[in-house]
Scaffold this motif. Structure first.
Motif, PDB file in Angstrom:
ATOM      1  N   TRP A 163      51.836  26.407  39.433  1.00 17.69           N
ATOM      2  CA  TRP A 163      50.669  27.220  39.779  1.00 17.69           C
ATOM      3  C   TRP A 163      50.361  27.100  41.270  1.00 17.69           C
ATOM      4  N   ALA A 164      50.471  25.901  41.808  1.00 20.09           N
ATOM      5  CA  ALA A 164      50.191  25.692  43.234  1.00 20.09           C
ATOM      6  C   ALA A 164      51.124  26.540  44.093  1.00 20.09           C
ATOM      7  N   ARG A 165      52.392  26.640  43.707  1.00 17.66           N
ATOM      8  CA  ARG A 165      53.331  27.477  44.457  1.00 17.66           C
ATOM      9  C   ARG A 165      52.985  28.954  44.301  1.00 17.66           C
ATOM     10  N   PRO A 171      45.251  33.605  50.310  1.00 15.48           N
ATOM     11  CA  PRO A 171      44.157  32.847  50.923  1.00 15.48           C
ATOM     12  C   PRO A 171      43.121  32.420  49.878  1.00 15.48           C
ATOM     13  N   VAL A 172      42.493  31.289  50.115  1.00 16.49           N
ATOM     14  CA  VAL A 172      41.535  30.722  49.164  1.00 16.49           C
ATOM     15  C   VAL A 172      40.460  31.745  48.790  1.00 16.49           C
ATOM     16  N   ALA A 173      39.999  32.515  49.764  1.00 15.23           N
ATOM     17  CA  ALA A 173      38.915  33.463  49.521  1.00 15.23           C
ATOM     18  C   ALA A 173      39.302  34.562  48.532  1.00 15.23           C
ATOM     19  N   ALA A 181      44.768  40.438  44.505  1.00 15.10           N
ATOM     20  CA  ALA A 181      45.362  39.890  45.718  1.00 15.10           C
ATOM     21  C   ALA A 181      46.861  40.177  45.773  1.00 15.10           C
ATOM     22  N   TYR A 182      47.528  40.008  44.657  1.00 11.41           N
ATOM     23  CA  TYR A 182      48.957  40.302  44.629  1.00 11.41           C
ATOM     24  C   TYR A 182      49.215  41.800  44.714  1.00 11.41           C
TER      25      TYR A 182
END
Length: 322
Positions: A163-165, A171-173, A181-182
């Motif tokens: 998941w981290a990858r 971006p966090v926001a 986002a994707y």
């Protein structure tokens, strides 16, 4: 039993071509098996994944006449990765065109796994009179809860490293809505940026779809094109609720009560949690249901593939002789 011995030997199509379905789309199709045997259609996953040579090997070539096709924008269909006029309703209509114009049969067996199970269910509920039997694997009923499990909170609790990858490029926001986002990164920007987003999307899906993941030796240009089609089309469908009413497939499942059906699902399926396959089973008790221990999502998972082979064998029929 190994995966290879659970499949029939390699087989080549006896016919193939491209079908113009309008809206600028041309679908690749192929037929394998024996003319005059039981007609069937293989509905691939993704959406956007396309068919492979291994999918042909799920069916006894002497007992079936199978039509395999790449859905709009997927695989060898053109234009590649196209989102134009690409909805569930379009794909259902395409299946009817293929049945009428290519397979030229009144009815057929419908086989679908993962997203293919979604489309198979939607097709069968709209055209139950056309379906002789259903074989469904890796059930995905396309509810918001299922998509939230995969893209908001659920899978990351089991695969925090993967998941981290997956979220690293975002971006966090923007991480509160990863689908949006994707979508921005897959549909905008230069080619390299789009391909990088597609690679991250598909790598995450691939890694969590099996209990024991082994990476391929090396990426190719063909892999990159495939990843872009899968990521763009999946994201397009998931951002739009797969173009289905919320809960539609469970709501309308009683339309299928008379159709012989086999459902096969891995207990440890991460992309498609077993609770939704169980819910389908509860709503449709007439269908034979297998919850497979020690198996994840992919069709070649141990335990799943032999059951798929058994299911197709059960419905096979000898060729018609004259």
């Amino acid at each position: 039993m190994s995966a290879d011995t659970s499949l029939y030997p390699p087989v080549e199509p006896y016919a193939s071509g491209m079908l113009d379905v309008g809206d600028g789309h041309r679908l690749y199709w192929e037929r394998v098996g024996t003319p005059g045997a039981r007609r069937a259609v293989f509905v691939h996953g993704g959406p956007g994944a396309g068919c492979s040579a291994a999918h042909r090997r799920l069916f006894d070539p002497h007992g079936y006449d199978v039509l395999l096709f790449d859905q709009r924008g997927a695989g060898r269909s053109t234009p590649p990765a196209s989102l134009q006029a690409n909805t569930t309703a379009h794909l259902i209509a395409d299946m009817e065109r293929l049945r009428e114009e290519i397979l030229q049969g009144e009815t057929w067996l419908v086989f679908g796994g993962s997203w293919g199970s979604t489309l198979a269910l939607a097709y069968a509920q709209q055209h139950p009179q056309r379906v002789e039997a259903l074989i469904l694997r890796g059930i995905f009923t396309a509810t918001r809860a299922e998509m939230d499990w995969f893209y908001r909170s659920g899978v990351e609790q089991v695969f925090p490293d993967k998941w981290a990858r997956f979220i690293a490029p975002i971006p966090v926001a923007e991480r509160g809505d990863l689908l949006a986002a994707y979508a921005q990164r897959l549909q905008q920007g230069d080619a390299a940026s789009r391909l990088a987003a597609a690679q991250a999307w598909c790598q995450f899906e691939d890694e969590v779809s099996v209990l024991s993941f082994q990476a391929d030796a090396g990426a190719t240009a063909e892999d990159a094109a495939r990843n872009l089609a899968i990521a763009c089309i999946e994201n397009h469908y998931f951002c739009n609720g797969c173009f289905l009413d919320e809960g539609q497939l469970l709501r309308d499942v009683r339309r299928l009560a008379h159709i012989p059906a086999i459902i096969i699902h891995g207990r440890y399926d991460m992309p498609c949690p077993a609770k939704y396959a169980w819910a389908l089973h509860q709503a449709w008790p007439e269908a034979e249901f297998h919850l497979v221990e020690g198996a994840g999502h992919a069709f070649r998972e141990p335990g799943i593939l032999p059951l798929l082979r058994q299911a197709t064998d059960r419905f096979a029929q000898p060729p018609v002789t004259t």
